[in-house]
Scaffold this active site. Structure first.
Site, PDB file in Angstrom:
ATOM      1  N   ARG A  27       0.834  -1.207   0.000  1.00 54.82           N
ATOM      2  CA  ARG A  27       0.000   0.000   0.000  1.00 54.82           C
ATOM      3  C   ARG A  27       0.863   1.249   0.000  1.00 54.82           C
ATOM      4  NH1 ARG A  27      -1.835   2.770   4.962  1.00 54.82           N
ATOM      5  NH2 ARG A  27      -3.481   4.273   4.452  1.00 54.82           N
ATOM      6  N   ARG A  45      -9.208  18.744   8.935  1.00 51.82           N
ATOM      7  CA  ARG A  45      -8.243  18.827  10.024  1.00 51.82           C
ATOM      8  C   ARG A  45      -8.209  20.235  10.611  1.00 51.82           C
ATOM      9  NH1 ARG A  45      -4.806  14.378   9.416  1.00 51.82           N
ATOM     10  NH2 ARG A  45      -4.934  13.371   7.379  1.00 51.82           N
ATOM     11  N   LYS A  66     -13.197   2.844   0.577  1.00 49.44           N
ATOM     12  CA  LYS A  66     -12.910   2.801   2.015  1.00 49.44           C
ATOM     13  C   LYS A  66     -14.164   3.233   2.781  1.00 49.44           C
ATOM     14  CE  LYS A  66      -8.915   4.396   3.358  1.00 49.44           C
ATOM     15  NZ  LYS A  66      -7.759   5.339   3.505  1.00 49.44           N
ATOM     16  N   THR A  94      -6.768  -1.040  10.120  1.00 47.02           N
ATOM     17  CA  THR A  94      -6.629  -0.108  11.242  1.00 47.02           C
ATOM     18  C   THR A  94      -6.300  -0.816  12.565  1.00 47.02           C
ATOM     19  OG1 THR A  94      -8.310   1.296  10.200  1.00 47.02           O
ATOM     20  CG2 THR A  94      -7.513   1.959  12.362  1.00 47.02           C
TER      21      THR A  94
END
Length: 478
Positions: free
Chosen positions: A33, A74, A222, A280
């Site tokens: 990845r 963010r 995702k 994760t």
């Protein structure tokens, strides 16, 4: 028996050395990845060359997955790099602020003020900090700190229950898709997918960019937004597979909801004949420790028992102290879990509806191999579709996909219980079948006298054209 469940490992500073990467591939990495949240285009191109060289040196077919960053939801930067938020304090998220302090922080995602209202709950830094929204005034979101802590530069923001309107694909993602196709990426993973349109747009961009380089990647959605859960079936229709991205998903829907969602998502994906990656914090402690915790061992094993195609390592291999050891540990856990369940293949077929010839041949091959206790199933495949059908049901017999297409070989590296072998296809069926038999013998995966099941299409070299099943006793005609 070879390992069925595949391993995805993230490349980063800890794993970009040639010797380290070769050891990781030898230990069991099937998909590498690239995290496009970090690194330049030049970095990714250099690493793609490194992966291809190392895979060739190891004699492995390894896929590259480009994981797009998605929208940067963010906070901005702080004067001292970080601040300490105290419980009960007032704190302002200010879209106009350039450098934050203990009282306010800037926003990379300027539209956050349009997405929240009084009473909403904002979760920062993976949910470690909780803010209650008291009011929104222009470019400012006024909050009270419910759970405080250290907040540093550029930490992520989630809204409890979802509802952020940021698009899944940003201008940076569009540029990164072009880079990924130059790298020859086999998979593109799209972050923060909300609906099928996000997937379709990513596929269209990837196909346009890929056409210049002879690349046609598969698209992984995702699942990390609350909005994606009710839209899961339409997302599955549009994507080639999904990633159960448990980090951001847990922040939005709550930690307690994730295990059941993981099982449901994997089940629905398998029923839809799509791929799954579980990701994760799978071996998080091995970022700094040489062995996993028992809870991590159980987590990885349970994902395998749920039926995931692959389990994923993130910071463990990208920046951790033990990138090779964590792959070795994960491979050991996966191998044990793979072979721990009793196969119930007959019951799995009870409610199946066969809609395609190649699907019917694949299911016939599974049924036959299971009841005859064959040593292997061998699929001569151009596109890999037969291998996909074969891989959607658990069987304790390895599936070998023989294909003349290197691109197909690499994509198949992610499919559960499918082991790709590059195989120049002869146009004569009988010659090709005999050559396939010899190839399996040469690989040492079968022995003379073993029964195997072979699937093939006639005429040869036609994608999606598998229409023949043959039962062969190895070496009978040689």
């Amino acid at each position: 028996m070879p390992r069925s469940t595949k391993i995805v490992a993230t490349l980063g500073p800890a794993s970009s050395d040639r010797l380290v990467l070769e050891r990781m591939l030898a230990a069991g990495v099937d998909v590498v990845r690239f995290n496009f949240s970090h690194g330049s285009a030049e970095d990714h191109l250099a690493r793609a060359t490194l992966v291809r060289d190392c895979a060739q040196a190891c004699g492995r077919e390894v896929a590259i997955m480009a994981d797009l960053q998605g929208p940067k939801i963010r906070v901005g930067k702080f004067e001292g790099g970080k601040v300490e938020l105290k419980n009960g304090a007032r704190f302002v998220l200010d879209a106009a602020c350039e450098l934050g302090n203990e009282e306010r922080a800037g926003l990379d995602y300027k539209d956050l003020t349009k997405d929240v209202r009084t009473g909403d709950v904002l979760l920062l830094n993976d949910g470690l900090i909780v803010l209650d929204v008291e009011r929104v005034a222009g470019a400012e979101i006024h909050t009270q700190v419910r759970i405080g802590g250290t907040l540093s530069n550029n930490k992520g923001i989630n809204k409890q229950g979802g509802g952020l309107s940021a698009p899944a694909l940003t201008a940076k993602d569009v540029r990164d898709i072009e880079t990924a196709m130059t790298c020859g990426a086999d998979y593109v993973a799209v972050s923060f997918v909300k609906n099928r349109t996000d997937v379709e747009m990513a596929r269209q961009l990837a196909n346009i960019a890929g056409a210049k380089h002879g690349v046609r990647p598969l698209v992984i959605a995702k699942i990390e937004r609350a909005e994606a859960i009710p839209a899961l079936k339409e997302i599955l229709e549009a994507a080639d597979g999904i990633m159960v991205a448990r980090g951001d998903l847990a922040v939005e829907v709550g930690n307690a909801a994730v295990p059941a969602l993981q099982k449901r998502m994997i089940r629905w994906a398998r029923e839809a004949n799509k791929l799954t990656i579980t990701a994760t914090q799978m071996m998080e402690s091995m970022i700094v420790n040489a062995v996993p915790t028992r809870a991590e061992v159980s987590d990885v094993a349970n994902a395998v028992l749920d039926g995931t195609d692959a389990v994923m390592l993130s910071a463990e291999t990208a920046s951790g102290k033990y990138p090779v050891e964590v792959v070795e540990a994960m491979a050991s856990i996966v191998r044990e879990a793979d072979h721990s369940e009793t196969v119930m293949l007959d019951s799995a077929f009870l409610n199946e509806t066969f809609t395609r010839v190649d699907q019917s041949i694949a299911y016939g091959a599974l049924f036959t191999a299971f009841h005859l206790r064959c040593a292997a199933i061998c699929a001569l495949t151009e596109s890999g579709s037969t291998a996909l059908w074969l891989s959607r049901h658990d069987i304790d017999i390895p599936i070998y996909a023989l294909t003349p297409s290197q691109a197909t070989s690499r994509r198949l590296a992610l499919y559960r219980n499918v082991h790709p072998l590059h195989f120049p296809m002869n146009n004569d069926r009988d010659t090709a079948l005999a050559a396939a038999e010899r190839r399996l013998l040469e690989q040492g995966v079968v022995r003379r006298g073993d029964l195997i099941v072979i699937t093939v299409g006639e005429p040869m070299n036609q994608p999606g054209g598998t229409n023949t099943l043959k039962i062969v006793r190895v070496g009978e005609h040689s």
